[in-house]
Design a protein around this motif. Structure first.
Motif, PDB file in Angstrom:
ATOM      1  N   GLY A   1       3.575  12.601   8.687  1.00 19.18           N
ATOM      2  CA  GLY A   1       4.044  11.868   7.116  1.00 19.18           C
ATOM      3  C   GLY A   1       4.642  10.228   8.193  1.00 19.18           C
ATOM      4  N   PRO A   2       6.095  10.271   8.941  1.00 17.81           N
ATOM      5  CA  PRO A   2       7.035   9.746   9.933  1.00 17.81           C
ATOM      6  C   PRO A   2       5.833   8.587  10.783  1.00 17.81           C
ATOM      7  CG  PRO A   2       8.020  11.710   8.934  1.00 17.81           C
ATOM      8  CD  PRO A   2       6.711  11.743   8.392  1.00 17.81           C
ATOM      9  N   THR A   3       5.566   9.915  11.877  1.00 20.83           N
ATOM     10  CA  THR A   3       4.515   9.118  12.758  1.00 20.83           C
ATOM     11  C   THR A   3       2.907   8.614  12.703  1.00 20.83           C
ATOM     12  OG1 THR A   3       5.487  11.080  14.463  1.00 20.83           O
ATOM     13  CG2 THR A   3       2.952   9.921  14.804  1.00 20.83           C
ATOM     14  N   HIS A   4       2.374   9.142  10.774  1.00 21.75           N
ATOM     15  CA  HIS A   4       1.270   7.723  10.191  1.00 21.75           C
ATOM     16  C   HIS A   4       2.183   6.821  10.344  1.00 21.75           C
ATOM     17  CE1 HIS A   4      -2.329   6.808   8.743  1.00 21.75           C
ATOM     18  NE2 HIS A   4      -1.506   6.510   7.599  1.00 21.75           N
ATOM     19  N   VAL A   5       3.203   6.533   9.251  1.00 24.98           N
ATOM     20  CA  VAL A   5       4.005   5.501   8.960  1.00 24.98           C
ATOM     21  C   VAL A   5       3.912   4.325   9.748  1.00 24.98           C
ATOM     22  CG1 VAL A   5       5.613   4.353   7.629  1.00 24.98           C
ATOM     23  CG2 VAL A   5       4.271   6.038   6.562  1.00 24.98           C
ATOM     24  N   PHE A   6       5.158   5.460  11.193  1.00 25.42           N
ATOM     25  CA  PHE A   6       5.764   4.129  12.011  1.00 25.42           C
ATOM     26  C   PHE A   6       4.144   4.113  12.995  1.00 25.42           C
ATOM     27  CE2 PHE A   6       6.431   4.331  16.802  1.00 25.42           C
ATOM     28  CZ  PHE A   6       7.387   3.982  17.235  1.00 25.42           C
ATOM     29  N   ARG A   7       2.912   4.355  13.195  1.00 21.05           N
ATOM     30  CA  ARG A   7       2.470   3.997  13.983  1.00 21.05           C
ATOM     31  C   ARG A   7       1.189   2.643  13.677  1.00 21.05           C
ATOM     32  NH1 ARG A   7       0.014   6.354  18.954  1.00 21.05           N
ATOM     33  NH2 ARG A   7       1.577   8.170  19.411  1.00 21.05           N
ATOM     34  N   SER A   8       1.289   2.902  12.400  1.00 22.38           N
ATOM     35  CA  SER A   8       0.635   1.903  11.787  1.00 22.38           C
ATOM     36  C   SER A   8       1.693   0.393  11.172  1.00 22.38           C
ATOM     37  CB  SER A   8       0.254   2.296   9.552  1.00 22.38           C
ATOM     38  OG  SER A   8      -0.455   3.483  10.296  1.00 22.38           O
ATOM     39  N   PHE A   9       2.827   0.969  11.033  1.00 20.76           N
ATOM     40  CA  PHE A   9       3.434   0.048  11.331  1.00 20.76           C
ATOM     41  C   PHE A   9       3.455  -1.516  12.419  1.00 20.76           C
ATOM     42  CE2 PHE A   9       8.024  -2.523  11.667  1.00 20.76           C
ATOM     43  CZ  PHE A   9       7.881  -2.871  10.075  1.00 20.76           C
ATOM     44  N   PHE A  10       3.199  -0.485  13.151  1.00 23.00           N
ATOM     45  CA  PHE A  10       3.177  -1.407  15.192  1.00 23.00           C
ATOM     46  C   PHE A  10       2.181  -1.093  15.588  1.00 23.00           C
ATOM     47  CE2 PHE A  10       8.147   0.136  15.053  1.00 23.00           C
ATOM     48  CZ  PHE A  10       8.505  -0.901  14.954  1.00 23.00           C
TER      49      PHE A  10
ATOM     50  N   MET B   1       0.797  -0.872   0.231  1.00 28.17           N
ATOM     51  CA  MET B   1      -0.159   0.135   0.013  1.00 28.17           C
ATOM     52  C   MET B   1       1.360   1.358   0.079  1.00 28.17           C
ATOM     53  SD  MET B   1      -2.530   2.054  -0.115  1.00 28.17           S
ATOM     54  CE  MET B   1      -4.231   0.521   0.126  1.00 28.17           C
ATOM     55  N   MET B   2       1.968   1.232   1.058  1.00 26.98           N
ATOM     56  CA  MET B   2       3.103   2.484   0.722  1.00 26.98           C
ATOM     57  C   MET B   2       3.369   2.783  -0.557  1.00 26.98           C
ATOM     58  SD  MET B   2       4.074   1.785   4.951  1.00 26.98           S
ATOM     59  CE  MET B   2       5.763   3.062   4.300  1.00 26.98           C
ATOM     60  N   LEU B   3       3.598   1.860  -1.149  1.00 27.86           N
ATOM     61  CA  LEU B   3       4.521   1.460  -2.213  1.00 27.86           C
ATOM     62  C   LEU B   3       2.929   2.085  -3.779  1.00 27.86           C
ATOM     63  CD1 LEU B   3       6.108   0.877  -4.589  1.00 27.86           C
ATOM     64  CD2 LEU B   3       5.419  -1.370  -4.878  1.00 27.86           C
ATOM     65  N   ALA B   4       1.752   1.464  -3.105  1.00 27.54           N
ATOM     66  CA  ALA B   4       1.203   2.726  -4.315  1.00 27.54           C
ATOM     67  C   ALA B   4       0.721   3.434  -4.395  1.00 27.54           C
ATOM     68  CB  ALA B   4      -0.084   1.676  -4.302  1.00 27.54           C
ATOM     69  N   LEU B   5       0.581   4.236  -2.919  1.00 31.84           N
ATOM     70  CA  LEU B   5       0.335   6.134  -2.594  1.00 31.84           C
ATOM     71  C   LEU B   5       1.674   6.366  -2.990  1.00 31.84           C
ATOM     72  CD1 LEU B   5      -0.354   5.134   1.188  1.00 31.84           C
ATOM     73  CD2 LEU B   5      -2.204   6.406  -1.058  1.00 31.84           C
ATOM     74  N   MET B   6       3.045   5.851  -2.787  1.00 34.41           N
ATOM     75  CA  MET B   6       4.169   6.441  -3.532  1.00 34.41           C
ATOM     76  C   MET B   6       3.744   6.337  -5.065  1.00 34.41           C
ATOM     77  SD  MET B   6       6.889   7.910  -2.925  1.00 34.41           S
ATOM     78  CE  MET B   6       7.869   7.456  -1.952  1.00 34.41           C
ATOM     79  N   ILE B   7       3.543   5.881  -5.525  1.00 35.63           N
ATOM     80  CA  ILE B   7       3.593   5.865  -7.239  1.00 35.63           C
ATOM     81  C   ILE B   7       2.554   6.868  -7.428  1.00 35.63           C
ATOM     82  CG2 ILE B   7       2.777   4.978  -8.867  1.00 35.63           C
ATOM     83  CD1 ILE B   7       3.630   2.563  -7.982  1.00 35.63           C
ATOM     84  N   PHE B   8       1.005   6.902  -6.565  1.00 31.64           N
ATOM     85  CA  PHE B   8       0.227   7.765  -7.012  1.00 31.64           C
ATOM     86  C   PHE B   8       0.046   8.943  -6.724  1.00 31.64           C
ATOM     87  CE2 PHE B   8      -1.614   3.773  -8.201  1.00 31.64           C
ATOM     88  CZ  PHE B   8      -1.450   3.842  -9.581  1.00 31.64           C
ATOM     89  N   ARG B   9       0.289   9.249  -5.293  1.00 29.94           N
ATOM     90  CA  ARG B   9      -0.001  10.611  -4.240  1.00 29.94           C
ATOM     91  C   ARG B   9       1.769  10.521  -3.849  1.00 29.94           C
ATOM     92  NH1 ARG B   9      -4.904  10.295  -1.662  1.00 29.94           N
ATOM     93  NH2 ARG B   9      -6.243   8.624  -3.363  1.00 29.94           N
TER      94      ARG B   9
END
Length: 377
Positions: A119-128, A95-103
């Motif tokens: 963004g980084p906090t969002h990804v960190f919380r999503s990851f864990f 999903m992160m790859l798709a968002l990188m491509i389209f957003r």
């Protein structure tokens, strides 16, 4: 402990319901016309409630008899973490790859700007799978945040309570959730640790746990009746979505209390009925092999379906005239096939091998090695 086919069938049904909900939502967003899919499928989102009750049942079914102590709790938690995170990270990464491509970023900048989260906090919380003000980067992961909370909570019960007292610990946990909700500590979405702890839908996990305790204790009467009542209740609630009486209930009880009760209670009754019937050697026709297999794939199916539906929609509606009804049918077919294929391949070549690998690599906890119990994990 042998796999319960009834549980796998119910997992398949729950995953399919959520798939249909997102099929409707993505089709409505991507097709350049009014949707041809029936809006009733939006109620498929309540397949999540069935998943929650199933999870509570499974945890108690496989772990309630563990000995008390830190080692046992660590073993249990390792089994759950090694089951949940690897496949989650796989599809989160996609999903992160798709968002990188389209957003242009591995998150949705517009959505994060609206909630004031970087963004980084969002990804960190999503990851864990930590609570946060909005859905994780891969949206369906909000349910896994609640799953992980329940696993941690039950591990705490295993740590401090002997086997005979855990059912009372579960009861006290439920009372704590109700008390916190009454005191205004919960909300419609578990945005932080406090709101997560007192989130009403935790009661669905607990209800599933009580069903497991009842069946373990040999309480298996009225199985046929409970299976019928539970199934009819779920179907009735499904088709009541958007009705006046549900709207009126929503005026009396804040969300998510209406869905917690409307879908949690019949789900628990249905699980009790079907599992009791299976253990009595009855109702084998209710557990067809295809649905059992889909139940095995259900975790991968659940995590991949938003991506596969989105890809199917982009390909279908960019190549063909979306005004044609047959194109809509083709989109549904393509999305279903793509999701089933992705789930089957993920389970066969990633999820199942990863579970076996991590089971072999499990660490020592004190003087004992961890044990991953049963196919229900």
């Amino acid at each position: 402990m042998a796999q319960l086919k009834s549980i796998q069938v119910l997992r398949a049904i729950a995953a399919t319901a959520v798939f249909l909900c997102h099929l409707f939502a993505i089709e409505a967003g991507q097709a350049d016309r009014d949707t041809h899919l029936a809006p009733v499928w939006v109620a498929g989102a309540y397949g999540v409630d069935l998943f929650f009750v199933i999870s509570g049942f499974v945890i108690v079914w496989v772990a309630a008899d563990r000995p008390v102590g830190r080692i046992s709790a660590s073993q249990f938690l390792y089994a759950r973490v090694s089951r949940i995170y690897p496949t989650w990270w796989l599809f989160l990464g996609l999903m992160m790859l798709a968002l990188m491509i389209f957003r242009g970023a591995p998150w949705d900048p517009l959505r994060l700007d609206q909630i004031g989260l970087d963004g980084p906090t969002h990804v960190f919380r999503s990851f864990f799978l930590l609570p946060q003000p909005d859905h994780p980067t891969l949206g369906v992961g909000w349910t896994l945040v609640h799953e992980m909370y329940f696993y941690i909570g039950f591990a705490a019960l295993v740590w401090v309570l002997p086997q005979r007292d855990r059912i009372y610990g579960l009861l006290a946990w439920g009372a704590l959730v109700v008390a916190g909700a009454v005191l205004g500590l919960s909300s419609a979405f578990g945005r932080n640790a406090i709101e997560l702890i007192f989130y009403p839908m935790t009661l669905q996990f607990i209800a599933g746990g009580f069903v497991a305790y009842a069946i373990k204790a040999g309480v298996r009467r009225f199985a046929h009746g409970c299976a019928i009542v539970g199934a009819c209740g779920l179907v009735a609630m499904f088709f009541s979505h958007g009705s006046d009486w549900v709207a009126a209930l929503g005026q009396v009880l804040p969300q998510p209390w209406p869905r917690t009760l409307m879908f949690g209670i019949p789900s628990a009754v249905l699980i009790y009925g079907l599992v009791a019937l299976e253990l009595q050697g009855k109702a084998k026709a209710c557990f067809p092999k295809a649905l059992v297999e889909l139940g095995n794939w259900s975790y991968a199916f659940y995590l991949c379906h938003v991506l596969t539906i989105s890809v199917a929609g982009r390909l279908t509606y960019q190549l063909l005239d979306s005004e044609q009804a047959w194109v809509n049918a083709l989109f549904c077919f393509n999305a279903a096939i793509a999701t089933l294929l992705c789930a089957a391949l993920t389970y066969r070549f990633f999820e199942a091998p990863m579970i076996r690998y991590l089971k072999d690599k499990r660490p020592r906890f004190g003087s004992a090695r961890a044990s991953v119990s049963s196919n229900l994990n």
